[in-house]
Design an enzyme around this catalytic site. Structure first.
Site, mmCIF file in Angstrom:
data_model
loop_
_atom_site.group_PDB
_atom_site.id
_atom_site.type_symbol
_atom_site.label_atom_id
_atom_site.label_comp_id
_atom_site.label_asym_id
_atom_site.label_seq_id
_atom_site.Cartn_x
_atom_site.Cartn_y
_atom_site.Cartn_z
ATOM 1 N N ASP A 95 -30.539 -39.642 0.336
ATOM 2 C CA ASP A 95 -30.689 -41.097 0.271
ATOM 3 C C ASP A 95 -30.555 -41.605 -1.167
ATOM 4 O OD1 ASP A 95 -31.890 -43.838 0.868
ATOM 5 O OD2 ASP A 95 -32.106 -42.804 2.790
ATOM 6 N N SER A 116 -30.473 -48.571 3.399
ATOM 7 C CA SER A 116 -30.768 -47.421 4.261
ATOM 8 C C SER A 116 -30.691 -47.763 5.750
ATOM 9 C CB SER A 116 -32.148 -46.853 3.927
ATOM 10 O OG SER A 116 -32.179 -46.434 2.585
ATOM 11 N N ARG A 150 -38.170 -75.848 4.293
ATOM 12 C CA ARG A 150 -38.387 -74.697 5.181
ATOM 13 C C ARG A 150 -39.869 -74.334 5.298
ATOM 14 N NH1 ARG A 150 -35.710 -69.413 2.618
ATOM 15 N NH2 ARG A 150 -37.391 -68.351 3.722
ATOM 16 N N ALA A 209 -34.369 -63.958 13.028
ATOM 17 C CA ALA A 209 -35.349 -64.375 14.034
ATOM 18 C C ALA A 209 -36.719 -64.755 13.481
ATOM 19 C CB ALA A 209 -35.514 -63.254 15.063
ATOM 20 N N HIS A 232 -35.574 -46.356 -7.281
ATOM 21 C CA HIS A 232 -36.180 -47.694 -7.202
ATOM 22 C C HIS A 232 -37.264 -47.927 -8.258
ATOM 23 C CE1 HIS A 232 -34.153 -49.481 -3.850
ATOM 24 N NE2 HIS A 232 -34.532 -48.574 -2.976
ATOM 25 N N HIS A 277 -30.012 -50.788 -5.157
ATOM 26 C CA HIS A 277 -28.928 -49.945 -4.664
ATOM 27 C C HIS A 277 -27.638 -50.340 -5.382
ATOM 28 C CE1 HIS A 277 -31.284 -49.714 -0.606
ATOM 29 N NE2 HIS A 277 -31.837 -48.998 -1.566
#
Length: 510
Positions: free
Chosen positions: A13, A63, A186, A263, A405, A461
């Protein structure tokens, strides 16, 4: 039962390839095993970002997307790209739920209301999609087109809505019909924490045109909000209505199209349009034809323009149908990726599928233990290879990503060196049992630890390619130009299994 000779896929990864060695923890770490594999084994580079994995052009992979594409054996378009692509292909304009809602309203001389997060942010919605919906309504003969703008300022700069609003004012002027009918931040329209008092502000604005302020143009309404000290996200309910224009409150028989595709922040405001609702007392409840752009929740009984695309015959499901055994194994950090995401969003195990979880270390940040739990993971992996129980083994090592990270360069190098030792043991075990092994990554990370533009720490990334290496007794030669979705068909080919029609990826072995 004779012992099985497994085909293993090891996903490193966050292990991308970058030619430049500056701040490149992968290039600069001592990696005798990977160096030898690249010198002596068939290998190539494959794409793990952008349109090749169903993301917008140039967007870095991640990922979830990476494992979904690997397991699906086809490019899986994320909602943003799926809808953008449908607009370009002309499919959007023919979508049954949208056509029906608009045409029903037009026939009854009712209004078409289009609402959504008005920004180019691309996280919850995209204004290009909203533009396509407005144009579609106009083309299908709607005379009353009302646009209800939820303002962003979170996925975009805090005061950046003016350009978007101007764009739509210009569009309506060009069409000669329709208008921006309301503005609200919002914060009110897209709450997701059951703050129903906020949602009610948006609902009352939509259904009664009940507003704190009224202005004759959207740009003027926004300017006034800025004067009051409100950024886009917090703009109070504002009705946009010039002298002599009729109210744009939603009425019985109107069409309502909600253009958000994500959603989580679309659910609550949508539930206010369903009969069975207890969030607050609704002063009015217009019987509208409501269309959700995507499925916001399985229990919301409203029309859906783009229902979830279920992935038939993913790699795991297909192996199961062939009566094959498979093992999924990783540390806690990436366990969901080799199971749920790899199986196309299916939580339950397929017949013949086993799972092993190794606990990730309990440290505040992984730079404090860059090897993570690779020793234990490798012991279990080697035992699984030698067990003779599995036809296929899917394994993820999280180190390059999780330590990448943190932005701590020295730790990233240590992580890569720990990985190299682990890969060495896996390679030995595969050779010992006469199995086959593919080594790859889901996206890049540790190959760029400093941002070359800013000189600052780079923790994200990358959109760089990832390696693909073969170890085994077959004479393999790789094709160029592959991507993550080609891995499943390639593995089925190496195992001598048929490839299902749903897998549109190519076999990368010549």
């Amino acid at each position: 039962m004779s012992a099985k000779k497994p085909l293993a896929l090891v996903i490193l990864d966050g292990y991308g390839y970058r030619e430049d060695t500056a701040s490149n923890a992968i290039a600069n770490a001592k990696t005798p095993v990977m160096d030898a594999l690249i010198a002596n084994q068939p290998n190539t580079l494959i794409s793990a970002s952008g349109m090749d994995v169903g993301l917008p052009d140039g967007q870095m992979g991640n990922s979830e997307v990476g494992h979904t594409n690997i397991g699906a054996g086809r490019v899986v378009y994320q909602d943003l790209t799926r809808i953008t692509k449908s607009i370009l292909d002309g499919e959007f304009q023919q979508t049954a739920a949208l056509v029906e809602a608009i045409d029903t309203a037009v026939k009854a001389e009712k209004a078409v209301h289009i609402m959504g997060l008005m920004s180019p942010g691309g996280v919850h919605s995209h204004e290009d999609h909203i533009l396509a919906a407005v144009e579609m309504a106009a083309e299908r003969g709607a005379e009353k087109i009302y646009l209800h703008c939820f303002l962003d300022g979170r996925d975009t700069p805090p005061r950046s809505a003016e350009g978007s609003l101007q764009r739509f004012q210009d569009l309506f002027a060009k069409l000669g019909k329709g208008r921006v009918a309301s503005l609200v931040g919002r914060y009110y329209a897209m709450d997701r924490d059951n703050n129903w008092d906020r949602v009610q502000v948006a609902y009352d604005l939509l259904t009664q045109a009940k507003a704190d302020f009224t202005y004759d143009s959207a740009v003027a309404g926004l300017a006034a909000a800025y004067e009051r000290g409100e950024n886009d996200e917090f703009v109070k309910a504002t009705e946009i209505k010039a002298e002599g224009q009729e109210s744009a409150a939603m009425q019985d028989g109107d069409a309502v199209i909600f253009m958000n595709y994500r959603a989580d922040r679309a659910r609550q405001i949508t539930r206010t349009f369903v009969a069975d609702f207890a969030g607050f007392e609704r002063a009015v409840f217009p019987a509208v034809n409501f269309v959700m752009l995507t499925q916001y929740a399985a229990d919301i009984p409203l029309a859906i323009a783009f229902p979830p695309a279920s992935l038939e015959n993913t790699y795991g499901e297909w192996l199961s149908k062939q009566g094959q055994t498979q093992l999924r194994i990783s540390e806690t950090e990436k366990y969901a990726h080799v199971t749920f995401f790899f199986n196309g969003g299916v939580e339950t195990e397929f017949a013949g599928e086993e799972r092993q979880l190794v606990a990730s270390p309990k440290v505040a940040t992984y730079d404090l233990q860059p090897e993570m739990s690779s020793t234990e993971l490798t012991e279990k992996m080697v035992a699984a290879i030698k067990s003779g129980k599995y036809d296929t083994i899917i394994c993820n090592y999280p180190n390059a990503d999780m330590v990448g990270h943190t932005g701590v360069y020295e730790a990233a190098e240590k992580a890569i060196e720990a990985l190299d030792a682990s890969v060495g043991q896996v390679v030995e075990a595969i050779k010992e049992v006469g199995g086959q092994l593919l080594i790859t990554a889901d996206h890049g990370n540790a190959e760029m630890m400093v941002d070359p533009e800013t000189g600052g720490i780079h923790t994200a990334h990358t959109s760089l390619p990832v390696p693909l290496i073969y170890v085994g007794d077959k004479a393999v030669e790789f094709k160029e130009g592959g991507k993550l979705s080609d891995l499943a068909p390639t593995m089925l080919s190496l195992a001598g299994l048929e490839i299902p029609a749903e897998m549109t990826g190519q076999v990368l072995v010549k």
